[in-house]
Design an enzyme around this catalytic site. Structure first.
Site, PDB file in Angstrom:
ATOM      1  N   ARG A  93       5.244   2.677  -1.838  1.00 25.25           N
ATOM      2  CA  ARG A  93       5.944   1.698  -0.776  1.00 25.25           C
ATOM      3  C   ARG A  93       5.631   1.288   0.320  1.00 25.25           C
ATOM      4  O   ARG A  93       5.080   1.105   1.360  1.00 25.25           O
ATOM      5  CB  ARG A  93       7.317   3.204  -0.391  1.00 25.25           C
ATOM      6  CG  ARG A  93       8.251   3.338  -1.242  1.00 25.25           C
ATOM      7  CD  ARG A  93       8.703   4.403  -0.764  1.00 25.25           C
ATOM      8  NE  ARG A  93       9.828   5.353  -1.309  1.00 25.25           N
ATOM      9  CZ  ARG A  93      10.418   6.665  -0.839  1.00 25.25           C
ATOM     10  NH1 ARG A  93      10.779   6.461   0.476  1.00 25.25           N
ATOM     11  NH2 ARG A  93      11.108   7.055  -1.386  1.00 25.25           N
TER      12      ARG A  93
ATOM     13  N   TYR B  62      -6.605   0.423   2.355  1.00 25.08           N
ATOM     14  CA  TYR B  62      -5.654  -0.619   2.935  1.00 25.08           C
ATOM     15  C   TYR B  62      -7.053  -1.151   4.122  1.00 25.08           C
ATOM     16  O   TYR B  62      -7.441  -0.775   4.658  1.00 25.08           O
ATOM     17  CB  TYR B  62      -4.586   0.378   4.074  1.00 25.08           C
ATOM     18  CG  TYR B  62      -3.174   0.079   3.368  1.00 25.08           C
ATOM     19  CD1 TYR B  62      -2.457  -0.282   3.585  1.00 25.08           C
ATOM     20  CD2 TYR B  62      -3.204   1.543   3.113  1.00 25.08           C
ATOM     21  CE1 TYR B  62      -1.415  -0.381   2.778  1.00 25.08           C
ATOM     22  CE2 TYR B  62      -1.877   1.266   2.213  1.00 25.08           C
ATOM     23  CZ  TYR B  62      -0.597   0.434   1.812  1.00 25.08           C
ATOM     24  OH  TYR B  62       0.285   0.951   0.788  1.00 25.08           O
TER      25      TYR B  62
ATOM     26  N   ARG C 293      -0.848   0.379  10.688  1.00 27.56           N
ATOM     27  CA  ARG C 293      -0.311   0.187  11.425  1.00 27.56           C
ATOM     28  C   ARG C 293      -1.027   0.587  13.317  1.00 27.56           C
ATOM     29  O   ARG C 293      -0.985  -0.242  14.317  1.00 27.56           O
ATOM     30  CB  ARG C 293       0.714  -1.148  11.537  1.00 27.56           C
ATOM     31  CG  ARG C 293       1.372  -2.132  10.277  1.00 27.56           C
ATOM     32  CD  ARG C 293       2.768  -2.283  10.624  1.00 27.56           C
ATOM     33  NE  ARG C 293       3.092  -2.242   9.091  1.00 27.56           N
ATOM     34  CZ  ARG C 293       3.397  -4.292   9.337  1.00 27.56           C
ATOM     35  NH1 ARG C 293       2.624  -4.616  10.222  1.00 27.56           N
ATOM     36  NH2 ARG C 293       3.830  -4.063   7.583  1.00 27.56           N
TER      37      ARG C 293
ATOM     38  N   ASP D 144       5.676  -1.497   3.307  1.00 29.21           N
ATOM     39  CA  ASP D 144       6.508  -2.241   4.263  1.00 29.21           C
ATOM     40  C   ASP D 144       7.023  -3.485   3.647  1.00 29.21           C
ATOM     41  O   ASP D 144       6.213  -4.597   2.927  1.00 29.21           O
ATOM     42  CB  ASP D 144       6.440  -2.571   5.661  1.00 29.21           C
ATOM     43  CG  ASP D 144       5.685  -0.847   5.976  1.00 29.21           C
ATOM     44  OD1 ASP D 144       6.453   0.440   5.822  1.00 29.21           O
ATOM     45  OD2 ASP D 144       4.994  -0.405   6.939  1.00 29.21           O
TER      46      ASP D 144
END
Length: 250
Positions: A49, A110, A200, A51
């Protein structure tokens, strides 16, 4: 018939990957486009999933059409005419029926991009975090020192969004690479999985280290606290890319 496929997408105009009522998502666009491609509805399962605003360079999915057959090597071109310009399906092959793109993952990388200059670059708007406070060479050194404390297997509750309901908060981070080319600071983080907003929050906290709010060694205490309030700034905005997903079976 079950296909394993890889897609790219620009997440700017999506509310993440997963279907949400009344919102434009990557999965809903894939459902529509691949149903037209095969002439039948398809079950689309994603590896993660993501964001809102997160981009993907190598996002993995499985496609299970209710009927119809397209040779895997032709699926990319067949789907292209029905996909929007901000999604591309660029690879496909047949896979085992028991393969799952989420649960069979062995690692994900990421990339977080920070445009670190006094003046913004419009070409990187909404594709990077514009940070006008300059990270010095000493700040970069401290960020790398702090990142060493994140490596390995830990309970990352302190680096998870406060409103997340995830129960299993242990993850293993294999590497964090921090580099700078001109004004662009790039952080690459590879782990066996990530919590909601984990990347993040890690990026925000490492920037706090660069600016002197924390010492690099404070990261160990932040992790041990297992409390979101102990970590750094609120998760910074745009700049996050799911770069690649690794498997053993594929």
């Amino acid at each position: 018939m079950k296909y394993f496929a890889k897609i790219k997408y620009l997440g700017t105009d999506f509310h993440g990957f997963q279907v949400q009522p009344g919102k434009r998502t990557v999965q809903s666009e894939l459902n529509r486009a691949l149903a037209e491609t095969f002439g039948h509805s398809c079950r689309i399962t994603g590896c993660s999933r993501t964001d809102s605003g997160v981009h993907a360079n190598e996002f993995c999915i499985t496609v299970e059409p209710d009927a119809g057959y397209i040779p895997p090597e032709k699926l990319s071109l067949a789907a292209a005419r029905f996909l929007p310009q901000d999604i591309s399906l660029f690879y496909a092959k047949e896979c085992d029926q028991d393969f799952h793109p989420r649960y069979d993952v062995i690692g994900k990388e990421y990339v977080y991009k920070i445009y670190n200059d006094r003046v913004a670059d419009p070409f990187w708007h909404r594709r990077s975090w514009f940070l006008p406070r300059i990270i010095t060479d000493e700040g970069m050194k401290k960020m790398r020192q702090a990142a060493e404390y994140i490596l390995g297997e830990h309970d990352f509750t302190s680096f998870m969004a406060a409103d997340s309901d995830t129960q299993d908060t242990v993850r293993r981070v294999d590497y964090i690479k921090i580099d700078r080319v001109g004004p662009m600071v790039e952080l690459r983080i590879f782990a066996n999985g990530f919590l909601y907003n984990m990347v993040r929050i890690i990026v925000g906290t490492l920037c706090e280290v660069a600016f002197g709010r924390f010492e690099p060694s404070d990261i160990a205490d932040i992790i041990a606290a297992r409390n979101r309030l102990f970590a750094g700034m609120t998760a910074p905005p745009d700049g996050l890319y799911l770069n690649r997903v690794d498997y053993e079976k594929i």
